[in-house]
Design a protein around this motif. Structure first.
Motif, PDB file in Angstrom:
ATOM      1  N   THR A 159     -63.647  49.849   6.224  1.00  0.00           N
ATOM      2  CA  THR A 159     -62.420  49.177   5.804  1.00  0.00           C
ATOM      3  C   THR A 159     -62.706  47.744   5.386  1.00  0.00           C
ATOM      4  O   THR A 159     -63.770  47.199   5.668  1.00  0.00           O
ATOM      5  CB  THR A 159     -61.373  49.203   6.948  1.00  0.00           C
ATOM      6  N   GLN A 160     -61.737  47.151   4.723  1.00  0.00           N
ATOM      7  CA  GLN A 160     -61.785  45.727   4.404  1.00  0.00           C
ATOM      8  C   GLN A 160     -61.374  44.979   5.666  1.00  0.00           C
ATOM      9  O   GLN A 160     -60.282  45.181   6.175  1.00  0.00           O
ATOM     10  CB  GLN A 160     -60.824  45.404   3.251  1.00  0.00           C
ATOM     11  N   THR A 161     -62.251  44.159   6.209  1.00  0.00           N
ATOM     12  CA  THR A 161     -61.908  43.390   7.405  1.00  0.00           C
ATOM     13  C   THR A 161     -61.307  42.052   6.966  1.00  0.00           C
ATOM     14  O   THR A 161     -61.109  41.815   5.776  1.00  0.00           O
ATOM     15  CB  THR A 161     -63.149  43.139   8.288  1.00  0.00           C
ATOM     16  N   SER A 194     -52.618  50.029   9.076  1.00  0.00           N
ATOM     17  CA  SER A 194     -53.268  51.232   9.557  1.00  0.00           C
ATOM     18  C   SER A 194     -52.995  51.415  11.037  1.00  0.00           C
ATOM     19  O   SER A 194     -53.336  50.569  11.855  1.00  0.00           O
ATOM     20  CB  SER A 194     -54.778  51.140   9.328  1.00  0.00           C
ATOM     21  N   LEU A 225     -62.124  47.978  -1.857  1.00  0.00           N
ATOM     22  CA  LEU A 225     -63.062  47.331  -0.949  1.00  0.00           C
ATOM     23  C   LEU A 225     -63.915  46.338  -1.732  1.00  0.00           C
ATOM     24  O   LEU A 225     -64.457  46.682  -2.767  1.00  0.00           O
ATOM     25  CB  LEU A 225     -63.960  48.377  -0.278  1.00  0.00           C
ATOM     26  N   ILE A 261     -62.096  56.319   6.028  1.00  0.00           N
ATOM     27  CA  ILE A 261     -62.086  55.224   5.055  1.00  0.00           C
ATOM     28  C   ILE A 261     -60.650  54.730   4.919  1.00  0.00           C
ATOM     29  O   ILE A 261     -59.744  55.515   4.636  1.00  0.00           O
ATOM     30  CB  ILE A 261     -62.622  55.679   3.684  1.00  0.00           C
ATOM     31  N   ILE A 262     -60.467  53.434   5.133  1.00  0.00           N
ATOM     32  CA  ILE A 262     -59.139  52.833   5.025  1.00  0.00           C
ATOM     33  C   ILE A 262     -59.226  51.747   3.958  1.00  0.00           C
ATOM     34  O   ILE A 262     -60.003  50.802   4.083  1.00  0.00           O
ATOM     35  CB  ILE A 262     -58.690  52.202   6.362  1.00  0.00           C
ATOM     36  N   GLU A 263     -58.442  51.905   2.901  1.00  0.00           N
ATOM     37  CA  GLU A 263     -58.401  50.861   1.883  1.00  0.00           C
ATOM     38  C   GLU A 263     -57.021  50.806   1.266  1.00  0.00           C
ATOM     39  O   GLU A 263     -56.279  51.769   1.279  1.00  0.00           O
ATOM     40  CB  GLU A 263     -59.497  51.021   0.836  1.00  0.00           C
ATOM     41  N   ASN A 264     -56.709  49.641   0.742  1.00  0.00           N
ATOM     42  CA  ASN A 264     -55.420  49.478   0.077  1.00  0.00           C
ATOM     43  C   ASN A 264     -55.653  49.398  -1.431  1.00  0.00           C
ATOM     44  O   ASN A 264     -56.760  49.646  -1.906  1.00  0.00           O
ATOM     45  CB  ASN A 264     -54.673  48.258   0.622  1.00  0.00           C
ATOM     46  N   ILE A 310     -65.313  53.673  11.052  1.00  0.00           N
ATOM     47  CA  ILE A 310     -64.286  53.387  10.062  1.00  0.00           C
ATOM     48  C   ILE A 310     -64.834  52.405   9.033  1.00  0.00           C
ATOM     49  O   ILE A 310     -65.388  51.366   9.396  1.00  0.00           O
ATOM     50  CB  ILE A 310     -63.043  52.777  10.735  1.00  0.00           C
ATOM     51  N   LEU A 329     -54.422  45.367   7.536  1.00  0.00           N
ATOM     52  CA  LEU A 329     -53.943  46.565   6.852  1.00  0.00           C
ATOM     53  C   LEU A 329     -52.905  47.276   7.713  1.00  0.00           C
ATOM     54  O   LEU A 329     -52.932  47.181   8.935  1.00  0.00           O
ATOM     55  CB  LEU A 329     -55.116  47.524   6.596  1.00  0.00           C
TER      56      LEU A 329
END
Length: 143
Positions: free
Chosen positions: A6-8, A83, A123, A116-119, A4, A81
């Motif tokens: 993502t922004q951590t 998610s 990123l 891919i997880i982003e808001n 994954i 997030l």
């Protein structure tokens, strides 16, 4: 297991429960372990980590901080997030989203990630977590 992107809680990261996949992506030596990120302190303790009593409150309340105890690196980080994928898992191996020794390259990471997880903030590469090595007697800042 999926990888994954993502922004951590600190910077852009690659997360997975498969450390072999992360090693392959990062071209990293098997002898160099990954940080294990837990979703809460209770999960950390349930995993068998033995934390010196005098540091338990410090670890429970820490933000953006990684600890090493007996050569096992870990961090407790709330899922920032919304998610469900991240909320359903109690832990992930974590590493910065870049090729070893290089800065964040979105194209490289998108090619390597399964999910891919982003808001809306997208990123962004930020500073990494603080790093402390602790034992029963002392705490030493490494970065």
């Amino acid at each position: 297991m999926s990888v994954i992107l993502t922004q951590t809680d600190t910077t852009v990261g690659l997360l997975s429960q498969d450390d072999k996949k992360l090693q392959e992506i990062k071209s990293r030596k098997p002898s160099k372990p990954f940080i294990k990120v837990y979703k809460n302190f209770k999960t950390l303790l349930a995993s068998g980590h033995r934390i010196p009593d005098k540091y338990k409150n410090n670890i429970r309340r820490s933000k953006k901080t990684t600890f090493i105890v007996k050569n096992r690196a870990f961090r407790v980080a709330d899922v920032s997030l919304d998610s469900q994928i991240l909320k359903d898992s109690s832990w992930h191996y974590s590493t910065s989203a870049n090729e070893s020794g290089k800065n964040f390259d979105r194209d490289f990471c998108v090619e390597k990630a399964d999910i891919i997880i982003e808001n809306k903030e997208r990123l962004s590469q930020n500073s990494s977590s603080s790093l402390y090595k602790i034992n029963h007697k002392k705490r030493k800042k490494i970065r």
